[in-house]
Design an enzyme around this catalytic site. Structure first.
Site, PDB file in Angstrom:
ATOM      1  N   TYR A 161      -1.140  -7.368  16.637  1.00  0.00           N
ATOM      2  CA  TYR A 161      -1.457  -6.345  15.544  1.00  0.00           C
ATOM      3  C   TYR A 161      -2.806  -5.683  15.700  1.00  0.00           C
ATOM      4  O   TYR A 161      -2.748  -4.352  15.515  1.00  0.00           O
ATOM      5  CB  TYR A 161      -1.584  -7.184  14.144  1.00  0.00           C
ATOM      6  CG  TYR A 161      -1.969  -6.276  12.933  1.00  0.00           C
ATOM      7  CD1 TYR A 161      -1.193  -5.482  12.304  1.00  0.00           C
ATOM      8  CD2 TYR A 161      -3.207  -6.391  12.357  1.00  0.00           C
ATOM      9  CE1 TYR A 161      -1.216  -4.670  11.360  1.00  0.00           C
ATOM     10  CE2 TYR A 161      -3.564  -5.702  11.429  1.00  0.00           C
ATOM     11  CZ  TYR A 161      -2.478  -4.654  10.869  1.00  0.00           C
ATOM     12  OH  TYR A 161      -2.811  -3.823   9.805  1.00  0.00           O
ATOM     13  N   LYS A 221      -3.275  -1.111  16.377  1.00  0.00           N
ATOM     14  CA  LYS A 221      -4.007  -0.162  15.793  1.00  0.00           C
ATOM     15  C   LYS A 221      -5.228   0.536  16.601  1.00  0.00           C
ATOM     16  O   LYS A 221      -5.426   1.723  16.280  1.00  0.00           O
ATOM     17  CB  LYS A 221      -4.816  -1.022  14.576  1.00  0.00           C
ATOM     18  CG  LYS A 221      -3.578  -1.646  13.387  1.00  0.00           C
ATOM     19  CD  LYS A 221      -2.835  -0.580  12.720  1.00  0.00           C
ATOM     20  CE  LYS A 221      -1.816  -1.163  11.647  1.00  0.00           C
ATOM     21  NZ  LYS A 221      -0.873  -0.090  11.061  1.00  0.00           N
ATOM     22  N   ASP A 264      14.440   3.317   8.994  1.00  0.00           N
ATOM     23  CA  ASP A 264      13.762   2.314   9.851  1.00  0.00           C
ATOM     24  C   ASP A 264      13.120   2.878  11.106  1.00  0.00           C
ATOM     25  O   ASP A 264      13.612   3.634  11.953  1.00  0.00           O
ATOM     26  CB  ASP A 264      14.912   1.517  10.374  1.00  0.00           C
ATOM     27  CG  ASP A 264      14.297   0.315  11.120  1.00  0.00           C
ATOM     28  OD1 ASP A 264      13.386   0.162  11.857  1.00  0.00           O
ATOM     29  OD2 ASP A 264      15.174  -0.696  11.384  1.00  0.00           O
ATOM     30  N   VAL A 265      11.813   2.596  10.929  1.00  0.00           N
ATOM     31  CA  VAL A 265      10.786   3.394  11.971  1.00  0.00           C
ATOM     32  C   VAL A 265      11.210   2.897  13.316  1.00  0.00           C
ATOM     33  O   VAL A 265      10.543   3.797  14.200  1.00  0.00           O
ATOM     34  CB  VAL A 265       9.347   3.414  11.575  1.00  0.00           C
ATOM     35  CG1 VAL A 265       9.058   3.868  10.125  1.00  0.00           C
ATOM     36  CG2 VAL A 265       8.958   2.041  11.797  1.00  0.00           C
ATOM     37  N   ILE A 295       0.908  -1.383  -0.088  1.00  0.00           N
ATOM     38  CA  ILE A 295      -0.010  -0.060   0.068  1.00  0.00           C
ATOM     39  C   ILE A 295       0.827   1.254   0.061  1.00  0.00           C
ATOM     40  O   ILE A 295       0.524   2.265  -0.571  1.00  0.00           O
ATOM     41  CB  ILE A 295      -0.962   0.086   1.212  1.00  0.00           C
ATOM     42  CG1 ILE A 295      -1.831  -1.165   1.169  1.00  0.00           C
ATOM     43  CG2 ILE A 295      -1.728   1.231   1.424  1.00  0.00           C
ATOM     44  CD1 ILE A 295      -2.952  -1.580   2.408  1.00  0.00           C
ATOM     45  N   ASN A 323       3.107   4.797   7.110  1.00  0.00           N
ATOM     46  CA  ASN A 323       2.244   3.740   6.653  1.00  0.00           C
ATOM     47  C   ASN A 323       3.010   2.348   6.923  1.00  0.00           C
ATOM     48  O   ASN A 323       2.340   1.320   6.982  1.00  0.00           O
ATOM     49  CB  ASN A 323       2.505   3.720   4.791  1.00  0.00           C
ATOM     50  CG  ASN A 323       2.181   2.566   4.303  1.00  0.00           C
ATOM     51  OD1 ASN A 323       1.078   1.978   4.159  1.00  0.00           O
ATOM     52  ND2 ASN A 323       3.236   2.028   4.025  1.00  0.00           N
ATOM     53  N   THR A 369      -1.462  -8.027   0.127  1.00  0.00           N
ATOM     54  CA  THR A 369      -0.185  -7.862   0.204  1.00  0.00           C
ATOM     55  C   THR A 369       0.633  -8.588   0.900  1.00  0.00           C
ATOM     56  O   THR A 369      -0.038  -9.549   1.277  1.00  0.00           O
ATOM     57  CB  THR A 369      -0.191  -6.438   1.030  1.00  0.00           C
ATOM     58  OG1 THR A 369      -0.557  -6.332   2.187  1.00  0.00           O
ATOM     59  CG2 THR A 369      -0.911  -5.188   0.318  1.00  0.00           C
TER      60      THR A 369
END
Ligand code: NAP
Length: 241
Positions: free
Chosen positions: A164, A168, A61-62, A16, A88, A199
């Protein structure tokens, strides 16, 4: 500073994020491809440029404070500013994630990428965004993070996932807190859900394309001045928190 709108998309080497970069490129924007792997980053930049986008690579690299700071320095020195940030990059941590057997260290790792990464990169580039005439921040979230949907019988909210899904939910909550702190500024910050897209994240089982998933990010990146802030949207409108 360039007259073009300048954007940074994290995790833009595939999926995405790549399609968000492509979509922003089609608007005539200059788009930073934030990606941690040099080979994947260069390949994405090349592909975007071949499609006519004004793309440039940003090593990022976040999970690293230093990497986020270096990305901000690069954009400041080479681009002179930043107008739009799309957070993202994200991971699931792998399935299954049954709460009764999940490794707490893995949960923290997912939160570190999906929420800590957003905070790190946002705060690193916020001084640049504050100088923009119409700064926008888009946090790619998911409707699976909606506690309302999670507790609505029959709603599609993905598998039970102790890392996960709550990551969010937390990202949504953090987005609201940013919006409150930035309420007196021209920064608009919103969370977006791309829908269930095919994805790497889900073994390509999603029912939408990555390009379809990118559309909500492009909508939120191009909100007019005075538009929504602190909201949670998919392509069809507001999503329940
Ligand atoms: P994807 O194809 O797996 O792509 C994830 C991207 O994030 C990759 O570019 C990956 O880079 C990058 N990334 C992961 N960890 C990173 C880190 N530490 N630093 C920098 N980049 C990192 O997933 P996607 O489906 O496109 O997901 C994009 C976003 O949409 C995620 O936030 C996801 O949670 C959200 N979302 C997706 C769906 C869906 O159905 N696909 C639904 C709802 C929400 P590497 O190639 O280096 O790993």
């Amino acid at each position: 500073m360039s007259e073009k709108t300048i954007a940074l998309v994290t995790g833009a080497n595939k999926g995405i994020g790549f399609e968000i970069a492509a979509g922003l490129g089609r608007l005539g924007w200059r788009v930073g491809v934030g990606a941690r792997d040099q080979v994947r980053r260069d390949a994405a930049v090349e592909k975007l440029r071949a499609a006519g986008a004004d793309a440039f690579g940003v090593p990022l690299d976040v999970t690293s404070e230093e990497s986020a700071a270096a990305a901000a320095r690069q954009i400041e020195h080479e681009e002179g500013g930043l107008d739009v940030l799309v957070n993202n990059a994200g991971i699931t941590g792998g399935m299954s994630q049954m709460p009764t057997s999940v490794d707490p260290a893995m949960v923290l790792q997912v939160v570190d990428t999906n929420v800590g990464g957003v905070i790190r990169v946002t705060n690193a580039v916020l001084p640049l965004l504050r100088r923009s005439a119409s700064p926008r921040i888009v946090n790619m979230s998911s409707s699976v993070g909606s506690l309302t949907l999670q507790t609505t019988p029959g709603a599609f909210v993905g598998p039970i996932a102790a890392a996960y899904t709550p990551s969010k939910t937390l990202l949504n909550a953090v987005t609201v807190q940013y919006a409150k702190e930035l309420a007196d500024t021209n920064v608009l910050i919103n969370a977006g859900c791309p829908g269930y897209c095919a994805t790497d994240l889900n073994g390509f089982r999603g029912t939408r394309t990555a390009e379809e998933g990118s559309r909500i990010a492009i909508q939120l990146a191009t909100l007019p001045d005075g538009g929504s802030t602190g909201g949670f949207f998919d392509e069809s409108g507001p999503v329940a928190w």
